[in-house]
Design a protein around this motif. Structure first.
Motif, PDB file in Angstrom:
ATOM      1  N   GLY A   8      47.341  56.954  22.787  1.00 29.89           N
ATOM      2  CA  GLY A   8      48.276  57.437  23.808  1.00 29.89           C
ATOM      3  C   GLY A   8      48.323  56.454  24.950  1.00 29.89           C
ATOM      4  O   GLY A   8      47.507  55.524  25.035  1.00 29.89           O
ATOM      5  N   ASP A   9      49.294  56.651  25.839  1.00 31.68           N
ATOM      6  CA  ASP A   9      49.337  55.840  27.058  1.00 31.68           C
ATOM      7  C   ASP A   9      49.369  54.347  26.763  1.00 31.68           C
ATOM      8  O   ASP A   9      48.617  53.573  27.366  1.00 31.68           O
ATOM      9  N   VAL A  10      50.250  53.978  25.852  1.00 28.59           N
ATOM     10  CA  VAL A  10      50.349  52.549  25.497  1.00 28.59           C
ATOM     11  C   VAL A  10      51.195  51.794  26.524  1.00 28.59           C
ATOM     12  O   VAL A  10      51.111  50.570  26.620  1.00 28.59           O
ATOM     13  N   GLY A  38      52.159  60.167  24.003  1.00 30.02           N
ATOM     14  CA  GLY A  38      52.939  60.065  25.234  1.00 30.02           C
ATOM     15  C   GLY A  38      52.577  58.917  26.146  1.00 30.02           C
ATOM     16  O   GLY A  38      51.610  58.191  25.919  1.00 30.02           O
ATOM     17  N   ASP A  39      53.386  58.746  27.208  1.00 26.31           N
ATOM     18  CA  ASP A  39      53.337  57.574  28.080  1.00 26.31           C
ATOM     19  C   ASP A  39      53.488  56.313  27.227  1.00 26.31           C
ATOM     20  O   ASP A  39      52.628  55.423  27.203  1.00 26.31           O
ATOM     21  N   LEU A  40      54.631  56.282  26.573  1.00 29.12           N
ATOM     22  CA  LEU A  40      54.967  55.166  25.690  1.00 29.12           C
ATOM     23  C   LEU A  40      55.430  53.986  26.531  1.00 29.12           C
ATOM     24  O   LEU A  40      55.313  52.836  26.117  1.00 29.12           O
ATOM     25  N   GLY A  68      55.569  61.229  27.544  1.00 28.56           N
ATOM     26  CA  GLY A  68      54.647  61.575  28.625  1.00 28.56           C
ATOM     27  C   GLY A  68      55.384  61.620  29.948  1.00 28.56           C
ATOM     28  O   GLY A  68      56.603  61.397  30.012  1.00 28.56           O
ATOM     29  N   ASN A  69      54.647  61.875  31.025  1.00 29.72           N
ATOM     30  CA  ASN A  69      55.286  61.957  32.341  1.00 29.72           C
ATOM     31  C   ASN A  69      55.917  60.624  32.743  1.00 29.72           C
ATOM     32  O   ASN A  69      56.989  60.600  33.356  1.00 29.72           O
ATOM     33  N   HIS A  70      55.286  59.500  32.398  1.00 29.57           N
ATOM     34  CA  HIS A  70      55.884  58.199  32.728  1.00 29.57           C
ATOM     35  C   HIS A  70      57.234  58.009  32.042  1.00 29.57           C
ATOM     36  O   HIS A  70      58.124  57.361  32.592  1.00 29.57           O
ATOM     37  N   ASP A  71      57.374  58.590  30.849  1.00 26.75           N
ATOM     38  CA  ASP A  71      58.628  58.442  30.101  1.00 26.75           C
ATOM     39  C   ASP A  71      59.756  59.274  30.719  1.00 26.75           C
ATOM     40  O   ASP A  71      60.900  59.173  30.306  1.00 26.75           O
ATOM     41  N   THR A 162      50.068  66.423  22.129  1.00 32.59           N
ATOM     42  CA  THR A 162      50.596  66.603  23.482  1.00 32.59           C
ATOM     43  C   THR A 162      50.263  65.377  24.328  1.00 32.59           C
ATOM     44  O   THR A 162      49.448  64.545  23.924  1.00 32.59           O
ATOM     45  N   HIS A 163      50.903  65.288  25.486  1.00 34.63           N
ATOM     46  CA  HIS A 163      50.482  64.271  26.452  1.00 34.63           C
ATOM     47  C   HIS A 163      49.427  64.866  27.386  1.00 34.63           C
ATOM     48  O   HIS A 163      48.366  64.289  27.583  1.00 34.63           O
ATOM     49  N   TYR A 164      49.715  66.023  27.939  1.00 37.61           N
ATOM     50  CA  TYR A 164      48.780  66.687  28.858  1.00 37.61           C
ATOM     51  C   TYR A 164      47.619  67.312  28.076  1.00 37.61           C
ATOM     52  O   TYR A 164      47.757  67.664  26.900  1.00 37.61           O
ATOM     53  N   GLY A 202      46.714  62.619  25.597  1.00 41.68           N
ATOM     54  CA  GLY A 202      46.431  61.415  26.369  1.00 41.68           C
ATOM     55  C   GLY A 202      46.403  61.770  27.841  1.00 41.68           C
ATOM     56  O   GLY A 202      45.822  62.768  28.235  1.00 41.68           O
ATOM     57  N   HIS A 203      47.035  60.929  28.688  1.00 40.28           N
ATOM     58  CA  HIS A 203      47.274  61.184  30.115  1.00 40.28           C
ATOM     59  C   HIS A 203      46.054  60.924  30.994  1.00 40.28           C
ATOM     60  O   HIS A 203      46.196  60.400  32.089  1.00 40.28           O
ATOM     61  N   ALA A 204      44.863  61.317  30.540  1.00 37.63           N
ATOM     62  CA  ALA A 204      43.663  61.191  31.369  1.00 37.63           C
ATOM     63  C   ALA A 204      42.975  59.863  31.052  1.00 37.63           C
ATOM     64  O   ALA A 204      42.063  59.783  30.232  1.00 37.63           O
TER      65      ALA A 204
HETATM   66 FE   LIG Z   1      50.512  60.271  31.768  1.00 37.24          FE
END
Ligand SMILES: [Fe+2]
Length: 248
Positions: A8-10, A38-40, A68-71, A162-164, A202-204
């Protein structure tokens, strides 16, 4: 057995091109599918999504992702999704997909999820409209994930993507003060509402890899800064979900 590679978070942009690809090209030998939590991208732009599509497109195994949230940062999540789908990636948001792997049906339910916090320290739907909206978003995100999981019938193994975060254990290392922005116990309840075999998030970035839902489902935080390699590999329909050291 089903082998799943996950990361995640790439956060792909032009400067990241080529960083993951050598390991991705080895995938057919070490895993049957790649899941990305997420956070691709960095800021959710179409240009960054094209970089993501270039880096993670055309692989020899199926690729399933959530945003993710960044996306969401540039309010272009639907265009970002289109670019990724055009590159052959499966993008899930409150939906499930089934992959047939080694004769087994692998069900994957995906949703970005949202924050809200964890038992004993979570936001409550009380007071200002803004707070009710925040908690309502957490609840809706969890309901989508749970419905997608329960809708995957006739599968040999179920994975929640999930992302979160769905549990606090995989946030260990992050400041306690920001836990409510990193995940929600409602996601954990959604995961426990179906016979889920593995939950990935991911996310954390400063969290920890391993946790478990109250119902006993293994949870793995696969944020790239946590796993520190292009992907980790997990096993389903196997005694141990962790594949051990698969260095890439
Ligand atoms: Fe994130």
């Amino acid at each position: 057995m089903i082998r799943i590679a996950a990361v995640g978070d790439v956060h792909v942009d032009k400067d990241v091109l080529g960083r993951y690809r050598p390991a991705l090209d080895q995938l057919p030998g070490v895993a049957d599918a790649l899941l990305i939590a997420g956070d691709l991208t960095r800021h959710g732009t179409v240009d960054e999504a094209k970089c993501m599509a270039e880096e993670f497109g055309g692989l020899a195994v199926p690729v399933v992702v959530v945003l993710g949230n960044h996306d969401h940062q540039s309010d272009q999540q639907s265009q970002v999704t289109d670019v990724l789908r055009d590159a052959g990636l499966t993008v899930l948001e409150g939906e499930g997909t089934v992959l047939t792997i080694n004769g087994h049906r692998l069900g994957i339910a995906g949703a970005k999820g949202f924050g809200g916090g964890f038992a004993g320290a979570c936001a409550s739907s009380f007071g200002e409209r803004e707070m009710k909206n925040f908690v309502g978003t957490s609840e809706a995100a969890a309901e989508k994930l749970g419905a997608a999981l329960r809708g995957l019938e006739g599968c040999d193994a179920l994975v929640a993507l999930t992302h979160y975060a769905p549990v606090p254990e995989t946030l260990t290392g992050e400041p306690l003060e920001i836990y409510p922005f990193l995940g929600s116990y409602l996601l954990g309840q959604a995961i426990d509402s179906a016979p889920t075999a593995l939950a990935l998030h991911g996310h954390a970035h400063h969290g920890s890899e391993r946790g478990r839902t109250p119902g006993g489902v293994p949870v793995r935080n696969v944020a790239h800064p946590v796993i520190k390699q292009a992907y980790n590999v997990y096993q389903l329909l196997s005694e141990d979900v962790d594949a051990g050291l698969v260095s890439v």
